[in-house]
Design a protein around this motif. Structure first.
Motif, PDB file in Angstrom:
ATOM      1  N   GLY A 133      -9.400  -3.822  27.189  1.00 42.20           N
ATOM      2  CA  GLY A 133     -10.616  -3.097  27.553  1.00 42.20           C
ATOM      3  C   GLY A 133     -11.132  -2.148  26.488  1.00 42.20           C
ATOM      4  N   ILE A 134     -10.577  -2.209  25.291  1.00 47.38           N
ATOM      5  CA  ILE A 134     -11.106  -1.405  24.188  1.00 47.38           C
ATOM      6  C   ILE A 134     -12.517  -1.898  23.905  1.00 47.38           C
ATOM      7  CG2 ILE A 134     -10.848  -0.920  21.704  1.00 47.38           C
ATOM      8  CD1 ILE A 134      -7.815  -0.932  22.123  1.00 47.38           C
ATOM      9  N   LYS A 135     -13.406  -0.984  23.490  1.00 44.06           N
ATOM     10  CA  LYS A 135     -14.818  -1.294  23.289  1.00 44.06           C
ATOM     11  C   LYS A 135     -15.053  -2.645  22.620  1.00 44.06           C
ATOM     12  CE  LYS A 135     -16.349   3.492  22.655  1.00 44.06           C
ATOM     13  NZ  LYS A 135     -16.949   4.408  21.701  1.00 44.06           N
ATOM     14  N   LYS A 136     -14.293  -2.931  21.562  1.00 45.69           N
ATOM     15  CA  LYS A 136     -14.463  -4.163  20.806  1.00 45.69           C
ATOM     16  C   LYS A 136     -13.081  -4.763  20.583  1.00 45.69           C
ATOM     17  CE  LYS A 136     -15.752  -5.414  16.171  1.00 45.69           C
ATOM     18  NZ  LYS A 136     -15.315  -4.816  14.959  1.00 45.69           N
ATOM     19  N   ARG A 137     -12.976  -6.086  20.555  1.00 40.75           N
ATOM     20  CA  ARG A 137     -11.688  -6.733  20.305  1.00 40.75           C
ATOM     21  C   ARG A 137     -11.238  -6.482  18.876  1.00 40.75           C
ATOM     22  NH1 ARG A 137      -9.547 -10.883  23.739  1.00 40.75           N
ATOM     23  NH2 ARG A 137      -9.671  -9.673  25.620  1.00 40.75           N
ATOM     24  N   HIS A 138      -9.987  -6.122  18.723  1.00 35.98           N
ATOM     25  CA  HIS A 138      -9.383  -5.898  17.408  1.00 35.98           C
ATOM     26  C   HIS A 138      -8.113  -6.731  17.312  1.00 35.98           C
ATOM     27  CE1 HIS A 138     -12.038  -2.492  16.566  1.00 35.98           C
ATOM     28  NE2 HIS A 138     -11.906  -2.198  17.841  1.00 35.98           N
ATOM     29  N   ARG A 139      -7.655  -6.933  16.093  1.00 34.90           N
ATOM     30  CA  ARG A 139      -6.383  -7.628  15.949  1.00 34.90           C
ATOM     31  C   ARG A 139      -5.317  -6.800  16.643  1.00 34.90           C
ATOM     32  NH1 ARG A 139      -4.415  -9.273  10.433  1.00 34.90           N
ATOM     33  NH2 ARG A 139      -5.196  -7.281   9.677  1.00 34.90           N
ATOM     34  N   SER A 140      -4.465  -7.478  17.389  1.00 37.57           N
ATOM     35  CA  SER A 140      -3.445  -6.798  18.185  1.00 37.57           C
ATOM     36  C   SER A 140      -2.077  -7.376  17.882  1.00 37.57           C
ATOM     37  CB  SER A 140      -3.738  -6.954  19.674  1.00 37.57           C
ATOM     38  OG  SER A 140      -4.957  -6.342  20.004  1.00 37.57           O
ATOM     39  N   PHE A 141      -1.075  -6.494  17.914  1.00 35.18           N
ATOM     40  CA  PHE A 141       0.298  -6.848  17.596  1.00 35.18           C
ATOM     41  C   PHE A 141       1.209  -6.278  18.676  1.00 35.18           C
ATOM     42  CE2 PHE A 141      -2.311  -6.588  13.899  1.00 35.18           C
ATOM     43  CZ  PHE A 141      -1.964  -7.697  13.150  1.00 35.18           C
ATOM     44  N   ILE A 142       2.326  -6.955  18.909  1.00 38.59           N
ATOM     45  CA  ILE A 142       3.293  -6.460  19.885  1.00 38.59           C
ATOM     46  C   ILE A 142       4.689  -6.745  19.353  1.00 38.59           C
ATOM     47  CG2 ILE A 142       3.314  -8.566  21.299  1.00 38.59           C
ATOM     48  CD1 ILE A 142       3.346  -6.562  23.791  1.00 38.59           C
ATOM     49  N   ASP A 143       5.584  -5.796  19.579  1.00 33.64           N
ATOM     50  CA  ASP A 143       6.942  -5.962  19.084  1.00 33.64           C
ATOM     51  C   ASP A 143       7.637  -7.122  19.776  1.00 33.64           C
ATOM     52  OD1 ASP A 143       9.170  -4.903  17.374  1.00 33.64           O
ATOM     53  OD2 ASP A 143      10.123  -4.849  19.351  1.00 33.64           O
ATOM     54  N   SER A 144       8.451  -7.832  19.014  1.00 35.02           N
ATOM     55  CA  SER A 144       9.131  -9.034  19.522  1.00 35.02           C
ATOM     56  C   SER A 144      10.107  -8.745  20.663  1.00 35.02           C
ATOM     57  CB  SER A 144       9.844  -9.756  18.378  1.00 35.02           C
ATOM     58  OG  SER A 144      10.720  -8.881  17.713  1.00 35.02           O
ATOM     59  N   SER A 145      10.482  -7.488  20.862  1.00 32.32           N
ATOM     60  CA  SER A 145      11.354  -7.160  22.003  1.00 32.32           C
ATOM     61  C   SER A 145      10.702  -7.546  23.325  1.00 32.32           C
ATOM     62  CB  SER A 145      11.722  -5.678  22.000  1.00 32.32           C
ATOM     63  OG  SER A 145      10.559  -4.881  22.213  1.00 32.32           O
ATOM     64  N   VAL A 146       9.378  -7.683  23.330  1.00 36.25           N
ATOM     65  CA  VAL A 146       8.653  -8.048  24.543  1.00 36.25           C
ATOM     66  C   VAL A 146       9.064  -9.437  25.048  1.00 36.25           C
ATOM     67  CG1 VAL A 146       6.609  -9.185  23.518  1.00 36.25           C
ATOM     68  CG2 VAL A 146       6.373  -7.857  25.631  1.00 36.25           C
ATOM     69  N   LEU A 147       9.527 -10.281  24.144  1.00 39.70           N
ATOM     70  CA  LEU A 147       9.874 -11.657  24.517  1.00 39.70           C
ATOM     71  C   LEU A 147      11.096 -11.732  25.427  1.00 39.70           C
ATOM     72  CD1 LEU A 147       9.232 -13.413  21.092  1.00 39.70           C
ATOM     73  CD2 LEU A 147       7.683 -13.249  23.067  1.00 39.70           C
ATOM     74  N   THR A 148      11.851 -10.637  25.533  1.00 33.89           N
ATOM     75  CA  THR A 148      13.023 -10.616  26.410  1.00 33.89           C
ATOM     76  C   THR A 148      12.691 -10.061  27.795  1.00 33.89           C
ATOM     77  OG1 THR A 148      13.728  -8.398  25.727  1.00 33.89           O
ATOM     78  CG2 THR A 148      14.543 -10.266  24.403  1.00 33.89           C
ATOM     79  N   LYS A 149      11.427  -9.729  28.029  1.00 31.80           N
ATOM     80  CA  LYS A 149      11.020  -9.093  29.291  1.00 31.80           C
ATOM     81  C   LYS A 149      10.271 -10.074  30.193  1.00 31.80           C
ATOM     82  CE  LYS A 149      12.349  -5.329  27.222  1.00 31.80           C
ATOM     83  NZ  LYS A 149      13.766  -5.245  27.096  1.00 31.80           N
ATOM     84  N   ASP A 150      10.544  -9.973  31.495  1.00 27.83           N
ATOM     85  CA  ASP A 150       9.803 -10.792  32.454  1.00 27.83           C
ATOM     86  C   ASP A 150       8.514 -10.106  32.880  1.00 27.83           C
ATOM     87  OD1 ASP A 150      11.218  -8.765  33.718  1.00 27.83           O
ATOM     88  OD2 ASP A 150      11.636  -9.939  35.516  1.00 27.83           O
ATOM     89  N   ILE A 151       8.509  -8.775  32.793  1.00 25.42           N
ATOM     90  CA  ILE A 151       7.331  -7.993  33.143  1.00 25.42           C
ATOM     91  C   ILE A 151       7.357  -6.725  32.302  1.00 25.42           C
ATOM     92  CG2 ILE A 151       8.334  -6.667  35.038  1.00 25.42           C
ATOM     93  CD1 ILE A 151       5.559  -7.470  36.486  1.00 25.42           C
ATOM     94  N   ILE A 152       6.176  -6.257  31.919  1.00 24.46           N
ATOM     95  CA  ILE A 152       6.086  -4.992  31.193  1.00 24.46           C
ATOM     96  C   ILE A 152       5.015  -4.127  31.844  1.00 24.46           C
ATOM     97  CG2 ILE A 152       6.930  -5.899  28.981  1.00 24.46           C
ATOM     98  CD1 ILE A 152       3.939  -5.872  28.044  1.00 24.46           C
TER      99      ILE A 152
END
Length: 157
Positions: A106-125
Motif C-alpha cells: 500500500g505504499i504510494k508507488k510500487r518500489h523494489r522490495s526485498f525480504i530476508d530468506s528467514s521468511v521461507l521457514t515460516k508458515d505465517i508472518i
C-alpha cells in the motif's frame, strides 16, 4: 475497525489475511513490543524498512523483528553500490506511512522490495497493516508473490 490501504490492496487482489489489533505505546514502537502485545513469536514479526540507493531510488526491505539489516548484503542483492536508511523525516512523504506503522503493502508507488530468506521457514508472518496498533497475518509466499519481492540473506549474522 477501519480498513487500511494495505488491507484494501490485499482485498482487491483476493489475498487471504487476518489481522490483529494491539495497544500502542508511543514510547516503544519496536517489533519486540508488538511481539509482547500480540503474543506472536518475534521471528514471525517482520518489520518494514525503507532505504535509498546511491541513485536515490527508494527500496523496501522486510526483516524479522529482532534482526538488524546488513546494508552491504542488501546493496549486493539489489545490485547497487550502496544503500542507506531513509531519513525518518522523509518517511511519510515518500511512503504515506509513519514510523511504527509502515507496511510494505500500500505504499504510494510500487518500489523494489526485498525480504530476508528467514521468511521461507515460516508458515505465517505478521507485518504492519499501515497504522500503529494493527498488524496483518499473511502467508509469506502470498506476500512475496504479491509484491514481487526478492528473497535473500540481508541480515547481520
Amino acid at each position: 475497525m477501519k480498513k487500511t490501504n494495505a488491507m484494501r490492496e490485499l482485498d482487491k487482489s483476493k489475498i487471504t489475511y487476518n489481522y490483529r489489533e494491539y495497544e500502542v505505546d508511543e514510547n516503544d514502537l519496536s517489533a519486540i513490543a508488538v511481539s509482547l502485545k500480540t503474543g506472536q513469536d518475534i521471528t514471525k514479526i517482520f518489520k518494514t524498512l525503507v532505504l535509498l540507493t546511491e541513485k536515490k531510488e527508494m527500496i523496501v526491505a522486510c526483516i524479522a523483528g529482532a534482526d538488524n539489516i546488513d546494508l552491504k548484503k542488501l546493496a549486493k542483492l539489489a545490485e547497487v553500490k550502496k544503500v542507506e536508511m531513509l531519513e525518518l523525516k522523509e518517511l511519510f512523504n515518500m511512503t504515506g506511512y509513519i514510523r511504527g506503522g509502515c507496511s510494505p503493502i500500500g505504499i504510494k508507488k510500487r518500489h523494489r522490495s526485498f525480504i530476508d530468506s528467514s521468511v521461507l521457514t515460516k508458515d505465517i508472518i505478521m507485518i504492519s497493516a499501515g497504522i500503529r496498533g494493527l498488524q496483518i497475518l499473511i502467508n509469506p509466499q502470498d506476500l512475496i508473490k504479491h509484491l514481487n519481492m526478492t528473497v535473500g540473506d540481508i541480515i547481520v549474522q
